[in-house]
Design a protein around this motif. Structure first.
Motif, short mmCIF file in Angstrom:
data_model
loop_
_atom_site.label_atom_id
_atom_site.label_comp_id
_atom_site.label_asym_id
_atom_site.label_seq_id
_atom_site.Cartn_x
_atom_site.Cartn_y
_atom_site.Cartn_z
N LYS A 101 -3.25 12.05 -15.22
CA LYS A 101 -4.33 11.42 -16.00
C LYS A 101 -4.92 10.22 -15.26
N GLY A 102 -4.25 9.80 -14.19
CA GLY A 102 -4.74 8.66 -13.43
C GLY A 102 -4.05 7.36 -13.77
N ASP A 103 -3.09 7.39 -14.69
CA ASP A 103 -2.34 6.18 -15.04
C ASP A 103 -1.25 5.93 -14.00
N GLN A 104 -1.03 4.66 -13.68
CA GLN A 104 0.03 4.35 -12.73
C GLN A 104 1.39 4.67 -13.32
N VAL A 105 2.23 5.36 -12.51
CA VAL A 105 3.60 5.65 -12.94
C VAL A 105 4.62 5.07 -11.97
N GLY A 106 4.14 4.50 -10.87
CA GLY A 106 5.06 3.92 -9.89
C GLY A 106 4.36 3.67 -8.57
N TYR A 107 5.14 3.77 -7.49
CA TYR A 107 4.61 3.55 -6.15
C TYR A 107 5.11 4.63 -5.20
N CYS A 108 4.29 4.92 -4.21
CA CYS A 108 4.76 5.69 -3.06
C CYS A 108 5.07 4.66 -1.98
N LEU A 109 6.34 4.49 -1.68
CA LEU A 109 6.79 3.36 -0.86
C LEU A 109 7.44 3.81 0.44
N ARG A 110 6.95 3.26 1.54
CA ARG A 110 7.56 3.51 2.85
C ARG A 110 8.69 2.50 3.03
N THR A 111 9.93 2.97 2.85
CA THR A 111 11.07 2.05 2.95
C THR A 111 11.53 1.86 4.38
N ARG A 112 11.02 2.72 5.28
CA ARG A 112 11.42 2.61 6.68
C ARG A 112 10.30 3.16 7.57
N THR A 113 10.01 2.41 8.63
CA THR A 113 8.93 2.82 9.54
C THR A 113 9.18 4.20 10.11
N GLY A 114 8.17 5.05 10.04
CA GLY A 114 8.25 6.36 10.67
C GLY A 114 9.02 7.40 9.88
N VAL A 115 9.35 7.09 8.63
CA VAL A 115 10.15 8.01 7.81
C VAL A 115 9.38 8.32 6.52
N LYS A 116 9.62 9.50 5.98
CA LYS A 116 8.91 9.90 4.75
C LYS A 116 9.10 8.87 3.64
N PRO A 117 8.07 8.64 2.87
CA PRO A 117 8.15 7.62 1.81
C PRO A 117 8.98 8.07 0.62
N LEU A 118 9.31 7.12 -0.24
CA LEU A 118 9.99 7.39 -1.51
C LEU A 118 8.99 7.26 -2.65
N PHE A 119 9.30 7.93 -3.76
CA PHE A 119 8.48 7.81 -4.95
C PHE A 119 9.28 7.01 -5.97
N VAL A 120 8.86 5.75 -6.11
CA VAL A 120 9.62 4.77 -6.88
C VAL A 120 8.95 4.54 -8.23
N SER A 121 9.73 4.64 -9.30
CA SER A 121 9.15 4.35 -10.61
C SER A 121 10.16 3.66 -11.51
N PRO A 122 9.69 2.80 -12.41
CA PRO A 122 10.60 2.16 -13.35
C PRO A 122 11.29 3.21 -14.22
#
Length: 215
Positions: free
Chosen positions: A156-177
């Motif tokens: 729907k376009g509402d924020q549910v979290g972040y796509c976060l790069r926890t380490r350079t050059g590595v696939k990101p994580l999908f972080v949500s409360p």
DNA sequence: GCGACAG
DNA sequence: ATCTTGTCGC
């Protein structure tokens, strides 16, 4: 054999999702926890691996493994019914409750806003953060260096979290409360405790979990 | 209707 | 998730 009632499950998820509290983590960060899971289809068993670390030295202060019979298959969107009960049982054996739990899976980032992390958070009334390794929703790739992130949104376009790069050059994580943390807490705490791709308690819980059904 | 879909 | 060795890169 009672067939799984999807409508009933969705209604329960809707009810529990309304109980989610998004608020800044109020308690001091003394211990941090991580929970991961492993299943053996051949044995029909599912295991929860819980790790608690000292938040400063990242030393293990508590460790619990609990094994149950599998009572539910893996269905996208219904993971909490498969892995939630094992976590809640294991949680009872924890002697040093952490200030916050990192959970392998989503929190708010879920079709009905009740991923595994939110489910166990609400059920046990504990602060939880969901860290998923792959996405539920379309997302914008963050820059390729540690700390870079994009806003993660539902359909729907509402924020549910972040796509976060926890380490350079590595696939990101999908972080949500999950529960009892804010968006900002979920983002900053996940980054703060990640030396590698996963936050340290989750990384150790992952190693512990994958050991369980081996040999 | 079809495909996609945390672990 | 799991099946799976060596290999490349920081």
């Amino acid at each position: 054999m009672s067939p799984f009632n999807f409508d009933k499950a969705r209604r329960l998820q809707d009810i529990l999702a309304q109980k989610i509290r998004l608020e800044p983590l109020n308690r001091p960060l003394k211990f941090i926890g991580g929970a991961d899971f492993a299943a053996s289809e051949t044995q029909g068993k599912i295991a929860a691996a819980l790790i608690v670390l000292d938040a400063i030295f990242l030393e293990i202060v508590d460790k619990v493994i609990l094994i149950k019979r599998i009572n539910f298959p893996y269905l996208p969107g219904f993971l909490c019914f498969r892995e939630g009960p094992v976590f809640l049982s294991a949680l009872k054996k924890i002697k040093f409750p952490p200030s916050v739990w990192f959970i392998d899976g989503n929190g708010l980032a879920h079709p009905r806003h009740l991923g595994l992390a939110s489910f166990v958070g609400v059920m046990a009334d504990i602060p939880t953060i969901g860290c998923a390794k792959s996405a539920f929703f379309p997302y914008e790739e963050p820059d390729n260096f540690r700390g870079s992130f994009t806003i993660y949104r539902d359909r729907k376009g509402d924020q549910v979290g972040y796509c976060l790069r926890t380490r350079t050059g590595v696939k990101p994580l999908f972080v949500s409360p999950g529960h009892k943390v804010s968006f900002e807490d979920a983002l900053f705490l996940t980054l703060e405790f990640s030396r590698f791709r996963l936050p340290e308690p989750l990384r150790l819980a992952h190693f512990l979990a994958r050991q369980i059904f081996k040999s």
